[in-house]
Design a protein around this motif. Structure first.
Motif, PDB file in Angstrom:
ATOM      1  N   ARG A  53       0.837  -1.211   0.000  1.00  0.00           N
ATOM      2  CA  ARG A  53       0.000   0.000   0.000  1.00  0.00           C
ATOM      3  C   ARG A  53       0.866   1.254   0.000  1.00  0.00           C
ATOM      4  O   ARG A  53       0.642   2.171  -0.778  1.00  0.00           O
ATOM      5  N   GLU A  54       1.826   1.294   0.889  1.00  0.00           N
ATOM      6  CA  GLU A  54       2.702   2.467   0.981  1.00  0.00           C
ATOM      7  C   GLU A  54       3.555   2.621  -0.266  1.00  0.00           C
ATOM      8  O   GLU A  54       3.731   3.718  -0.798  1.00  0.00           O
ATOM      9  N   ALA A  57       1.718   4.120  -3.359  1.00  0.00           N
ATOM     10  CA  ALA A  57       1.028   5.408  -3.221  1.00  0.00           C
ATOM     11  C   ALA A  57       1.234   6.297  -4.449  1.00  0.00           C
ATOM     12  O   ALA A  57       0.263   6.857  -4.984  1.00  0.00           O
ATOM     13  N   ASP A  58       2.470   6.465  -4.912  1.00  0.00           N
ATOM     14  CA  ASP A  58       2.739   7.303  -6.089  1.00  0.00           C
ATOM     15  C   ASP A  58       2.116   6.712  -7.352  1.00  0.00           C
ATOM     16  O   ASP A  58       1.661   7.434  -8.219  1.00  0.00           O
ATOM     17  N   ALA A  61      -1.595   7.434  -7.245  1.00  0.00           N
ATOM     18  CA  ALA A  61      -1.864   8.864  -7.396  1.00  0.00           C
ATOM     19  C   ALA A  61      -1.571   9.350  -8.815  1.00  0.00           C
ATOM     20  O   ALA A  61      -1.786  10.515  -9.132  1.00  0.00           O
ATOM     21  N   ARG A  89      -7.799   1.405  -8.116  1.00  0.00           N
ATOM     22  CA  ARG A  89      -7.282   0.864  -6.852  1.00  0.00           C
ATOM     23  C   ARG A  89      -6.784  -0.570  -6.992  1.00  0.00           C
ATOM     24  O   ARG A  89      -6.411  -1.184  -6.004  1.00  0.00           O
TER      25      ARG A  89
END
Length: 174
Positions: A53-54, A57-58, A61, A89
């Motif tokens: 997940r971390e 992130a980019d 986005a 997602r």
């Protein structure tokens, strides 16, 4: 074009598609199921997906199109290529076992360290040059003789950069 649809099924590397919000795995090819039988049950809790997940992130986005990372599971190292899969997602993860490559890289690094230690422990001046006579490797004795403290200070230079022209010409001829 129908043959292309069989690509993930026949791929010997693990291919996984999952929803990052729900942590649900929507697809895992046969190679994934064989290599990681607990993948579906653990979802994002599986070590192969740790920190996904971390890390993504980019990607989610829209600041990146592809994410590459490496994951170490026990003694096995996997290179992962991750991209969005249609739904904003959902991500698709292509895994490749790069353990042998990492071992070879480590062996090469060890050999280089050994060679460097040997060269630097010798009192004789040792250097290698490219075909244009530019220094590419110099031991500590050569660095001291040249009056420099790092190999980088000699990199790309020739004997003409270090010595008077007549002496450099003689060294160059030798």
């Amino acid at each position: 074009m129908a043959w292309l649809a069989t690509f993930p099924e026949q791929n010997p590397n693990a291919v996984i598609e999952l929803d990052l919000d729900q942590g649900v795995i929507h697809y895992a090819n046969p190679a994934s199921c064989k290599a990681f039988p607990d993948l579906a049950a653990l979802g994002l809790g599986h070590p192969l997906l740790a920190g996904l997940r971390e890390a993504a992130a980019d990607l989610l986005a829209g600041r990146r199109e592809v994410l590459r990372r490496e994951i170490l599971l026990g003694n096995t190292c996997y290179a992962q290529t991750i991209n969005c899969a249609g739904d904003a997602r959902r991500v698709r993860i292509y895994n490749s076992d790069i353990t042998e490559r990492r071992r070879a890289e480590q062996l090469l690094a060890n050999e280089r360290t050994l060679l460097r230690t040997l060269l630097d422990s010798l009192p004789d001046i040792i250097c290698t040059k490219d075909t244009d006579g530019r220094f590419i490797l110099c031991n500590l004795a050569h660095q001291a003789a040249a009056g420099v403290t790092t190999e980088a200070e000699l990199a790309g230079k020739t004997v003409f950069d270090l010595h008077p022209r007549e002496l450099a010409g003689q060294y160059h001829a030798d």
